[in-house]
Design a protein around this motif. Structure first.
Motif: not given
Length: 199
Positions: A16-24, A125-134
């Motif tokens: 459930l936990v995902v993270a995309d590479p950060l960009e401006p 846009v960069i969206i910040v959420t919780s780990k399980a919700h990502s």
């Protein structure tokens, strides 16, 4: 079988936990909930210079809050705490924006963010959420908005979450159960909708 079941369960919690590479990006968006961890992560991204603004979403006023208001009990809402956390962590007050419409769920938040991006001319846009919700946030954006504008989904790194052993405590178990069913709802085309007129 006894060996396979815990491994599969652990795999779901981590999947459930995902993270995309950060960009401006145009802005960093703090989704409602899990105060203050999402705001803390957003502040870290802001200080790295990846976006000039932080946007906050806010939930609708629920029946419980309405009842407290009738009793004269002051209610401090999540967006108030998030703003204070952001400012204490170095985000300029003028860089923080509260998006106007109250939201019921993740679908509402995604639509609200997409409308604001269209209005302001942003393409990312960069969206910040919780780990399980990502993962559900990523899937919801893809289902509703598509590939343009883009959403970079990040999770709050300091939020407590036991993905490997989520079934061992109530909070993590509820998170995983909700997110699995939430993803099923996304993949099925959102047949389950929130009760927007609670009794």
């Amino acid at each position: 079988m006894a060996v396979l079941l815990p491994w599969s369960a652990s795999g779901i919690g981590q999947w459930l936990v995902v993270a995309d590479p950060l960009e401006p990006a145009k802005a960093i968006v703090v989704l409602s909930g899990r105060v203050p961890f999402r705001a803390m992560e957003a502040a870290s991204i802001y200080r790295a210079g990846l976006a000039p603004e932080v946007w906050l979403t806010k939930e609708v006023v629920h029946a419980e809050e309405q009842a407290l208001g009738r009793l004269g009990v002051a209610v401090v809402r999540d967006e108030v705490y998030n703003r204070e956390a952001l400012e204490r962590l170095g985000v300029k007050p003028e860089a923080i924006r509260l998006l106007g419409d109250g939201v019921w769920n993740t679908v509402d938040e995604v639509r609200l963010i997409a409308r604001e991006l269209a209005r302001t001319g942003g393409d990312r846009v960069i969206i910040v959420t919780s780990k399980a919700h990502s993962r559900r946030v990523r899937a919801t954006w893809a289902a509703i908005v598509g590939i343009s504008p883009r959403a970079i989904v990040r999770y709050a790194r300091e939020e407590p979450y036991g993905g490997r052993g989520w079934w061992r405590n109530t909070r993590d178990a509820l998170d995983v159960s909700r997110e699995v069913f939430g993803l099923m709802n996304v993949w099925a085309g959102f047949p389950v909708q929130p009760d927007r007129h609670p009794r």
